[in-house]
Design a protein around this motif. Structure first.
Motif, short mmCIF file in Angstrom:
data_model
loop_
_atom_site.label_atom_id
_atom_site.label_comp_id
_atom_site.label_asym_id
_atom_site.label_seq_id
_atom_site.Cartn_x
_atom_site.Cartn_y
_atom_site.Cartn_z
N GLN A 161 -1.93 -4.62 2.42
CA GLN A 161 -3.37 -4.11 1.80
C GLN A 161 -3.49 -4.51 0.53
N LEU A 162 -2.49 -3.88 -0.45
CA LEU A 162 -2.97 -4.15 -1.66
C LEU A 162 -2.80 -5.59 -2.45
N LEU A 163 -2.08 -6.47 -1.70
CA LEU A 163 -2.19 -7.90 -2.28
C LEU A 163 -3.46 -8.24 -2.12
N PHE A 164 -4.49 -7.87 -1.35
CA PHE A 164 -5.58 -8.63 -1.33
C PHE A 164 -6.69 -7.62 -2.19
N GLY A 186 -4.73 -1.29 -10.75
CA GLY A 186 -3.92 -2.07 -11.56
C GLY A 186 -3.30 -3.29 -10.52
N GLY A 187 -2.40 -4.07 -11.21
CA GLY A 187 -1.75 -5.34 -10.38
C GLY A 187 -0.24 -5.49 -10.75
N LEU A 204 9.56 -7.87 -11.16
CA LEU A 204 9.38 -7.15 -9.68
C LEU A 204 10.27 -6.25 -9.27
N PRO A 205 11.70 -6.32 -9.38
CA PRO A 205 12.56 -5.45 -8.81
C PRO A 205 12.56 -4.26 -9.74
N MET A 223 4.80 0.09 -4.34
CA MET A 223 6.18 -0.13 -4.11
C MET A 223 6.35 -1.35 -2.96
N TRP A 224 5.77 -0.96 -1.81
CA TRP A 224 5.93 -1.76 -0.82
C TRP A 224 5.00 -3.27 -1.13
N ALA A 225 3.97 -3.17 -1.88
CA ALA A 225 3.20 -4.23 -2.09
C ALA A 225 4.32 -5.06 -2.90
N THR A 226 4.76 -4.46 -3.85
CA THR A 226 5.38 -5.19 -4.87
C THR A 226 6.93 -5.89 -4.23
#
Lengths: 299, 377
Positions: A55-58, A77-78, A250-251, A270-273
């Motif tokens: 969801q966050l990716l969009f 944020g992103g 990212l990690p 966290m999941w989106a990352t």
């Protein structure tokens, strides 16, 4: 006498066939099961990460903004800062590791004879077995301990180079060995110098394999965490300077949000990352394969 | 045909480079915009913050993470040219990185030690790395909550002795007579007590065991330390113990106040001999006010009175410090640290921290802190 012998053969033969068929079936089933068992965790991970993080990716800011000014309890944020950091570090790592790795492999396959080649090959084997945390601590000891430098992005790259070189060397080596000797001989017979043969015949023939090796190595270093935790502290701000200041990746961003499991916003981030990292590796993989296909020798 | 294939050999490396270069090229940087909407327009911190530009880095205590995160966000809204990074890796790690000159200031739940531990005197090592004495500047006080998960039990009173017995495994059920004696009229279930402790080395553990050791010396005989010496099951970080307790009926743990409230855990009242005291910003603030200075001059290391018997004081607190050089070799760093800490210590910011589960510093300490920050050069 002879009749009884033939009758015995006739009786036993179908039995043995049935036993073989059953064994064959058993082997087939167990192999299929093993495959399923191997795929379950992969599918599970992909489904979990995608459902939790997609969801966050969009969101409009995810690929553009950094996390500056976003506290762990806040949404928004992103991941731009971390994406930048990961790509820059992976790029610089590849820039250092790929030439060294490919040239080492060329040496080992095309020129290497005797003691030096055996020593190099042995060292590469040892390097393959070095755990990432050891590589990280080694670079930390030299970079911070001996020279007294700050922890910066370039130090991370150095540790990642140590991890990437053996992967590139090994896969490139295997690919170069697959190039038929007839090609080399034909080229040499036409009076082409050896180095030209290697550059124009051997390497292009093995190109797609080499690209695969490089991508495997790249995928490994992009998801690597130990060197980042030790040498590359996280920051929420955009950073592009490899030689001063902190550089987010990212990690480390995943690790940062992981420590806030009570916060829904942080967990979603966290999941989106994690998903972003997977997507990034996937895109690089596909792009690499495309390039390899376009550039490979057509026979 | 062949010529193009030669060039293609270099493509993988270039591809990666190109990917990374375009990434830093299209640096569509509008970082503050997303965060600014929360506080940007409303914060008019009139504390005449002089805004240096540049970056300062800190690392250390995770107990002060939520406080410093709030402060950093507000500070960067006020000073858009400044950047402060803080990595909550733990007090011990923060001090080590500070001594190794990797960060400009360290966050720690205990002041620099002046006696040798493992052959290193922290205060001396820090002074050597700074080239000047290092100062402990108290910034926020965090009450430590004894957080429990007992459905139906909304108030629970403990004293130091009973708490120590719970955490060392002597008391094993919630309806133990010792607990019942402190909670007349409450119906306590016969649930087994499940203690969760911090498996990592933690300033919270150190301060909590300091309290148990000081207030119930007969029961809690082990020396206070960053490593847990009691019973129970270990979980990583405050978030770990709090969520474990929240998931386990009968669970009990110690954690910063904010973690207890975030996980909707009950917070035990403490009876130090003058009646039960609930955990509030005020009752914890009184304990901070009673602290005395043990450092010298501008080194504001505090010594807390854990064995207080005074009424209305919540005794289990930790004070988290920012550890700084008294004189920085790099003038820009000095200005950055000074400006940020001045902002962090200002009454406007301090008063906001209460909602995040911290107790602000008492006025007397705030004045000393301001003087110490001003003396950094």
């Amino acid at each position: 006498m002879s009749v009884s012998t033939t009758s015995r053969v006739v009786v036993t033969f179908p039995d043995r066939t049935r036993a073989r068929t059953q064994r064959d079936r058993a082997a087939r089933v167990s192999m299929a099961l093993a495959f399923v068992v191997a795929v379950i965790p992969l599918a599970w991970i992909l489904v979990t990460v995608t459902t939790q993080g997609a969801q966050l990716l969009f969101s409009s800011t995810w690929w553009v903004n950094s996390q500056r000014g976003i506290n762990s309890t806040m949404v928004g944020g992103g991941a731009r800062h971390a994406i930048n950091g990961t790509l820059i570090q992976a790029g610089v790592t590849a820039l250092i590791a790929v030439p060294i790795g490919v040239l080492t492999a060329v040496y080992l396959v095309e020129f290497g004879r005797g003691r030096l080649a055996r020593a190099v090959s042995f060292m590469v084997d040892i390097l393959t077995g070095v755990p990432s945390i050891v590589a990280a601590l080694f670079v930390y000891a030299v970079w911070v301990g001996t020279f007294g430098f700050q922890r910066v992005g370039f130090a991370v790259c150095l540790a990642l180079v140590l991890l990437m070189i053996p992967v590139v060397v090994r896969t490139t080596e295997e690919m170069l060995k697959l190039v038929p000797n007839e090609l080399r001989e034909a080229s040499l017979a036409l009076g082409v110098p050896r180095w030209t043969t290697i550059v124009r015949v051997v390497l292009p023939t093995a190109l797609s394999g080499i690209v695969t090796g490089v991508l495997l190595g790249l995928a490994r270093v992009m998801g690597e965490t130990a060197p980042l935790l030790i040498l590359g502290p996280y920051t929420k701000n955009l950073a592009t300077d490899l030689f001063s200041g902190l550089m987010p990746t990212l990690p480390t961003m995943i690790n940062q949000d992981r420590s806030e499991l009570g916060q829904a916003a942080a967990v979603e981030r966290m999941w989106a990352t994690a998903l972003t990292l997977i997507v990034l590796v996937l895109v690089l993989n596909l792009a690499g394969r495309l390039v390899a296909r376009l550039g490979s020798v057509s026979r | 045909m062949k010529r193009t294939t030669v060039q293609a050999a270099l493509v993988p490396a270039c591809l990666v480079l190109a990917a990374s270069l375009t990434a830093c090229g299209s640096d569509a940087n509008s970082p503050a915009s997303s965060g600014a909407k929360a506080t940007g327009s409303t914060t008019t911190n009139g504390s005449s913050t002089d805004c240096p530009t540049g970056t300062i880095n800190g690392e250390g205590s995770s107990a002060q993470k939520n406080a410093i995160e709030l402060a950093i966000t507000a500070y960067q809204d006020t000073c858009s040219g400044a950047t402060v990074n803080y990595n909550p890796t733990g007090s011990g790690a923060g001090i080590k990185q500070f001594i190794a000159k990797q960060v400009d200031f360290a966050g720690s739940d205990s002041a620099l030690k002046t006696v040798a531990v493992d052959g290193v005197v922290e205060a001396d090592a820090a002074a050597k790395s700074c080239g000047s004495p290092a100062w402990d500047i108290p910034m926020v006080a965090g009450p430590i909550a004894i957080a429990y998960n007992l459905p139906g039990v909304t108030t629970l009173t403990l004293n130091a002795e009973v708490a120590a017995k719970i955490f060392n495994g002597t008391i094993t059920t919630w309806n133990d007579p010792a607990i019942a004696a402190l909670n007349a009229g409450a119906s306590l279930p016969a649930t087994a007590i499940k203690v969760f402790f911090r498996s990592d080395e933690s300033g919270t553990t150190e301060n909590f065991t300091k309290y148990l050791h000081a207030a119930a010396p007969a029961v809690w005989t082990a020396d206070p330390s960053k490593k847990w010496t009691g019973k129970g099951e270990g979980k990583e970080k405050s978030a770990g113990v709090a969520s474990a307790a929240a998931a386990t009926p009968g669970g009990v743990t110690y954690a910063e106040w904010s973690y207890a409230t975030q996980n909707k855990l009950g917070v035990a009242q403490i009876d130090s001999g003058a009646g039960a005291v609930a955990l509030t910003g005020e009752s914890a603030g009184k304990a901070v006010a009673a602290a005395s200075q043990k450092g010298q001059g501008n080194d504001l290391a505090l010594s807390l009175k854990y064995d207080t018997k005074e009424a209305g004081v919540y005794p289990i607190i930790l004070v988290t410090y920012e550890i700084v050089c008294s004189r920085y070799a790099d003038k820009a760093k000095a200005n950055g640290v000074k400006s940020f800490l001045k902002f962090f210590a200002s009454p406007e910011v301090q008063s906001k921290l209460e909602s995040a589960g911290y107790a602000p510093l008492p006025a007397a300490v705030q004045a000393k802190v301001a003087a110490a920050i001003a003396a950094i050069s």
